[in-house]
Design an enzyme around this catalytic site. Structure first.
Site, PDB file in Angstrom:
ATOM      1  N   HIS A  79      40.961  30.541  34.086  1.00 42.86           N
ATOM      2  CA  HIS A  79      42.771  30.751  34.132  1.00 42.86           C
ATOM      3  C   HIS A  79      43.035  30.142  35.319  1.00 42.86           C
ATOM      4  CE1 HIS A  79      43.081  34.131  36.923  1.00 42.86           C
ATOM      5  NE2 HIS A  79      41.872  34.653  36.592  1.00 42.86           N
ATOM      6  N   ASP A  81      46.535  30.799  36.647  1.00 45.87           N
ATOM      7  CA  ASP A  81      47.258  31.345  37.445  1.00 45.87           C
ATOM      8  C   ASP A  81      46.819  32.056  38.675  1.00 45.87           C
ATOM      9  OD1 ASP A  81      46.476  33.065  35.399  1.00 45.87           O
ATOM     10  OD2 ASP A  81      48.102  34.525  35.897  1.00 45.87           O
ATOM     11  N   ASP A 134      40.366  33.516  42.613  1.00 42.58           N
ATOM     12  CA  ASP A 134      40.719  34.095  41.039  1.00 42.58           C
ATOM     13  C   ASP A 134      41.723  33.206  40.739  1.00 42.58           C
ATOM     14  OD1 ASP A 134      41.205  35.619  39.154  1.00 42.58           O
ATOM     15  OD2 ASP A 134      41.731  37.329  40.192  1.00 42.58           O
ATOM     16  N   GLU A 168      47.007  34.888  32.825  1.00 40.91           N
ATOM     17  CA  GLU A 168      45.692  35.987  32.822  1.00 40.91           C
ATOM     18  C   GLU A 168      46.035  37.157  33.524  1.00 40.91           C
ATOM     19  OE1 GLU A 168      41.971  38.399  33.871  1.00 40.91           O
ATOM     20  OE2 GLU A 168      43.442  37.124  35.126  1.00 40.91           O
ATOM     21  N   GLU A 169      46.557  36.962  34.820  1.00 39.54           N
ATOM     22  CA  GLU A 169      47.026  38.052  35.691  1.00 39.54           C
ATOM     23  C   GLU A 169      48.035  38.870  35.260  1.00 39.54           C
ATOM     24  OE1 GLU A 169      44.980  38.675  37.930  1.00 39.54           O
ATOM     25  OE2 GLU A 169      44.069  37.140  38.756  1.00 39.54           O
ATOM     26  N   ASP A 191      35.084  34.015  35.505  1.00 39.49           N
ATOM     27  CA  ASP A 191      36.083  34.616  36.161  1.00 39.49           C
ATOM     28  C   ASP A 191      35.771  35.738  36.977  1.00 39.49           C
ATOM     29  OD1 ASP A 191      38.869  35.436  37.087  1.00 39.49           O
ATOM     30  OD2 ASP A 191      39.313  36.251  35.200  1.00 39.49           O
ATOM     31  N   HIS A 374      43.297  39.046  44.837  1.00 34.10           N
ATOM     32  CA  HIS A 374      44.843  39.582  44.730  1.00 34.10           C
ATOM     33  C   HIS A 374      45.283  39.898  45.962  1.00 34.10           C
ATOM     34  CE1 HIS A 374      44.132  40.520  40.333  1.00 34.10           C
ATOM     35  NE2 HIS A 374      43.729  39.560  40.290  1.00 34.10           N
TER      36      HIS A 374
HETATM   37 ZN   LIG Z   1      40.737  36.201  37.337  1.00 38.46          ZN
END
Ligand SMILES: [Zn+2]
Length: 398
Positions: A79, A81, A134, A168-169, A191, A374
């Site tokens: 992903h 984003d 990520d 995705e997030e 991922d 994150h």
């Molecule tokens: Zn991820």
């Protein structure tokens, strides 16, 4: 020492593009800036000579293929984003070469995992943004695979089908995924985190919304009349097992998570998510919500409580049963790059789980070499990224 400089350059190039998604906008993609990376990937894939390169300019998906031998195609998905939790603007990645165990932005007493990386080269942030490993580590590793296979035509490999997804997030990564265009039922998401960990079991997931209807009267003359929706909501919550919550569970243990509550005398609402790897225990948890609702309605009058329970996604382990070669190949590839593979249950869902459920694509998750997702303390190990990238090549050629 960096062996695959192109991989790391690629990663730096991608993390400097802000692709933070947003839970607020309700659009798809949730933020237009995700196109900034999609365009770059589209151009790079075309330039390296990939086939069927397609950019869904409306919903921000990029697809490509690398023709291979006559075996069935194999997919790789990452992903584009980054998490809405922390800004991804002006990411300034820096390399801590030959990490010696000393504290830098990250302290080893807070992040003891760091001590496993002594002697490696670490990519960290400057402390003001997330890193975006990520999942741009995954994106870079898949692009590295594409480049490798297209420049090493002598290497025999399965046809490779690639997809890069937005959002995705915020749980919308597969909303507009074109499974037909993707064209394979066997894939991986790239991922994960720590090198060696292969994930193919995730939670069964449901949401539960409890509505409580009270009766408001003047508190001075409320005796035997008032029904206080807020205190009734607390009673509901207290009937759930106190230890079956996220903060007291791990591994295969499921939970009820009170995500939000609000209320006054007239009305109260409780929002839960329910999670369990085991299908029977998952069903029992949902049943329990209904039982408590019925019991309390008995006690306080029909209609006082109502429960809305909705399934969100399911454990892909069941669907994986016919595709365990995907897991076995991934484990074999990890061994080839010198790490012991570990199967770890995911305490959440993945895009792979959604694709498995909605499109019948078997889709375990592979590691990327990134950590502490994150947040500002996100980092990646260059050597783990290199080995993750190498593992993809092994998988493609198996
Ligand atoms: Zn991820």
């Amino acid at each position: 020492m960096i062996k695959n400089k192109e991989l790391i350059d690629r990663f730096f190039r991608y993390v400097k593009i802000d692709t933070q998604s947003s839970e607020e906008t309700g659009t798809s993609p949730s933020t237009a800036k995700q196109h900034d990376l999609a365009k770059v990937l589209y151009e790079e894939l075309k330039e390296m000579g990939a086939s069927d390169v397609y950019y869904d300019t409306e919903h921000c998906y990029v697809y490509a293929r690398i023709p291979g031998d006559d075996r069935s195609p194999l997919g790789f998905i990452a992903h584009m984003d980054t998490s809405p939790a922390v800004t991804g603007k002006d990411v300034k990645p820096r390399i801590i070469e030959n990490y010696n165990g000393e504290d830098f932005l990250l302290k080893t007493d807070e992040f003891p995992e760091l001590l496993n990386h002594i002697g490696e080269d670490i990519i960290a942030t400057d402390g003001t943004t997330l890193l975006g490993a990520d999942d741009k580590a995954g994106v870079a590793e898949i692009m590295n695979l594409a480049e490798y296979l297209l420049t090493h035509k002598e290497v025999s490999h399965r046809p490779i089908h690639i997809a890069f997804t937005p959002d995705e997030e915020i749980g919308c990564g597969t909303d507009y995924f074109d499974a037909e265009r993707f064209g394979t039922k066997e894939s991986y998401t790239v991922d994960g985190g720590k090198l060696g960990i292969i994930e193919y079991e995730n939670f069964n997931a449901a949401s539960a919304h409890i509505h409580v209807t009270g009766k408001s009267v003047h508190p001075g003359s409320a005796k035997n009349i008032m029904k206080n929706a807020s205190t009734l909501a607390i009673e509901f919550q207290n009937m759930l097992p106190a230890v079956e919550v996220p903060e007291h569970t791990e591994g295969y243990e499921g939970f009820y998570f009170l995500d939000s509550m609000k209320g006054d005398v007239e009305k109260a609402e409780l929002s839960y998510i329910i999670r369990d790897h085991d299908a029977e225990l998952f069903a029992a948890r949902k049943e329990n919500i209904k039982k408590i609702t019925a019991y309390l309605n008995d006690k306080y009058g029909e209609g006082t409580f109502s429960a809305e329970v909705k399934d969100q996604y399911h454990n892909m382990a069941d669907a994986m049963k016919d595709h365990m070669d995907l897991v076995e190949n991934a484990m074999e590839a990890m061994k080839k790059v010198g790490v012991t593979p570990v199967n770890e249950p995911i305490r959440g869902g993945t895009d792979g789980a959604m694709l498995c459920e909605n499109a019948g694509i078997a889709c375990p998750n592979l590691p990327t070499g990134g950590y502490n997702y994150h947040g500002r303390y996100e980092y990646a190990s260059i050597q783990e990224m290199e080995k993750s990238a190498e593992a993809l090549i092994h998988i493609a050629t198996m």
